[in-house]
Scaffold this motif. Structure first.
Motif, PDB file in Angstrom:
ATOM      1  N   ASN A  44      35.999  37.900  38.672  1.00 12.22           N
ATOM      2  CA  ASN A  44      36.093  37.040  37.497  1.00 12.22           C
ATOM      3  C   ASN A  44      35.475  37.714  36.277  1.00 12.22           C
ATOM      4  OD1 ASN A  44      37.379  35.020  38.925  1.00 12.22           O
ATOM      5  ND2 ASN A  44      35.516  33.863  39.331  1.00 12.22           N
ATOM      6  N   HIS A  45      34.347  38.390  36.476  1.00  8.04           N
ATOM      7  CA  HIS A  45      33.660  39.028  35.350  1.00  8.04           C
ATOM      8  C   HIS A  45      34.458  40.191  34.782  1.00  8.04           C
ATOM      9  CE1 HIS A  45      30.339  40.475  32.876  1.00  8.04           C
ATOM     10  NE2 HIS A  45      30.568  41.686  33.354  1.00  8.04           N
ATOM     11  N   PHE A  46      35.010  41.020  35.665  1.00  4.21           N
ATOM     12  CA  PHE A  46      35.737  42.210  35.206  1.00  4.21           C
ATOM     13  C   PHE A  46      37.235  41.956  35.021  1.00  4.21           C
ATOM     14  CE2 PHE A  46      31.971  44.190  37.278  1.00  4.21           C
ATOM     15  CZ  PHE A  46      31.499  44.886  36.174  1.00  4.21           C
ATOM     16  N   ASN A  47      37.645  40.690  35.265  1.00  2.00           N
ATOM     17  CA  ASN A  47      39.044  40.294  35.067  1.00  2.00           C
ATOM     18  C   ASN A  47      40.002  41.166  35.890  1.00  2.00           C
ATOM     19  OD1 ASN A  47      41.046  38.661  33.954  1.00  2.00           O
ATOM     20  ND2 ASN A  47      41.425  40.094  32.261  1.00  2.00           N
ATOM     21  N   ILE A  48      39.699  41.298  37.185  1.00  2.00           N
ATOM     22  CA  ILE A  48      40.551  42.056  38.094  1.00  2.00           C
ATOM     23  C   ILE A  48      40.919  41.180  39.289  1.00  2.00           C
ATOM     24  CG2 ILE A  48      39.708  44.354  37.451  1.00  2.00           C
ATOM     25  CD1 ILE A  48      37.777  44.260  39.739  1.00  2.00           C
TER      26      ILE A  48
END
Length: 317
Positions: A44-48
């Motif tokens: 979620n944080h790195f949008n992967i």
């Protein structure tokens, strides 16, 4: 995905997972396995995509899209997202943007305040259909200065980013038809305002013609010397042209932006798909006429056709 040079992977992991740096290092080195919740937090944080990491997608491709309903659209947030993407592109040493122009690219709208203001009013009135713009006519004084200032930053970052654009006359016609429609439906208080917007498009194209001849873009903020601009390749193809597809070539990575619902983009970093789009655009370039630096006769003919389309409209006002 590659982190910008100013971001530390271990510090990011430690912060996201609320761990010590030593614990973060153990997970990065594979000495300590991530649990499912930790993997979810990092994705979620790195949008992967976790599916992409685990290789479970098969022939499927994972896209992300942050579209919202027109009534809730915040244009300042949209601009902030564009600015963030351009800054991310600039964090790579090797970078290039390829753009299939069904319309005039957003980056060019900020060539003048008049064109930027028109797009702002047109989108809010007819695309987003926001109630506050229902009976609103075009007024330069009511276009927010802060939006244009952000737009100039967007334009400058694009002008300093190597790129290739694919154009034909239809790329111009979309914006010209928008001005036509806005005028015909009473969106302009005076015909002089419509003429001003038409002329702003013409001045944009005059400057793009100069950039094509030089094969180099001209930055708009601070450093205005032409030699500080980025390489600019422009191709004309009157037969084949897609729908505002954008490919970012970032070192060994690829990002593809597919346009949908007029204003929004679905984005993927899937490398195989990115390479497929890159190959498609290379083939498109081979079947097109390059008018940047070369093909002076074809370049002049194309822009003469563009100016004729604009002049005819001004004369009919």
């Amino acid at each position: 995905m590659r982190l910008p040079a100013n971001i530390s992977l271990v510090d990011s992991v430690a912060s996201v997972l609320d761990l010590s740096v030593d614990s973060a290092y153990r997970r990065i080195r594979g000495e300590k396995a991530l649990d499912l919740h930790e993997a979810q937090l990092l994705c979620n944080h790195f949008n992967i995509s976790l599916d992409a990491i685990l290789g479970t997608l098969g022939s499927r491709i994972m896209f992300t899209s942050n579209h919202v309903s027109p009534a809730e659209y915040d244009f300042a947030n949209y601009q902030a997202g564009v600015l963030k993407s351009l800054k991310y592109f600039h964090s790579f040493e090797e970078k290039r943007l390829l753009y299939e122009c069904k319309d005039i690219p957003l980056f060019h709208h900020y060539h003048s305040k008049e064109l930027a203001a028109f797009k702002y009013f047109f989108w809010h009135k007819f695309l987003f259909r926001q109630e506050a713009f229902r009976h609103q006519q075009f007024r330069m004084a009511e276009y927010p200065d802060e939006l244009y200032e952000t737009g100039l930053q967007i334009s400058h970052l694009y002008k300093t980013l190597p790129s290739a654009e694919f154009w034909n006359l239809e790329s111009m016609s979309s914006t010209l038809r928008q001005i036509d429609f806005f005028y015909d439906t009473g969106g302009f208080e005076r015909k002089e305002d419509a003429a001003m917007v038409y002329n702003s498009v013409k001045q944009l194209m005059l400057d793009i013609e100069k950039e094509c001849a030089a094969g180099m873009k001209h930055p708009v903020i601070n450093d205005k010397m032409p030699e500080t601009g980025a390489a600019y390749d422009v191709y004309i193809n009157e037969v084949l042209l897609g729908a505002n597809t954008i490919l970012a070539v970032l070192g060994s990575s690829r990002m593809v932006f597919l346009n949908h619902s007029v204003f929004n983009y679905a984005v993927t970093s899937d490398l195989e798909f990115g390479l497929h789009i890159e190959n498609y655009l290379k083939n498109l370039a081979n079947s097109s006429t390059q008018i940047s630096r070369v093909s002076e006769m074809e370049r002049k003919a194309f822009f003469r056709s563009v100016y004729k389309l604009i002049d005819e409209r001004i004369e009919r006002l």
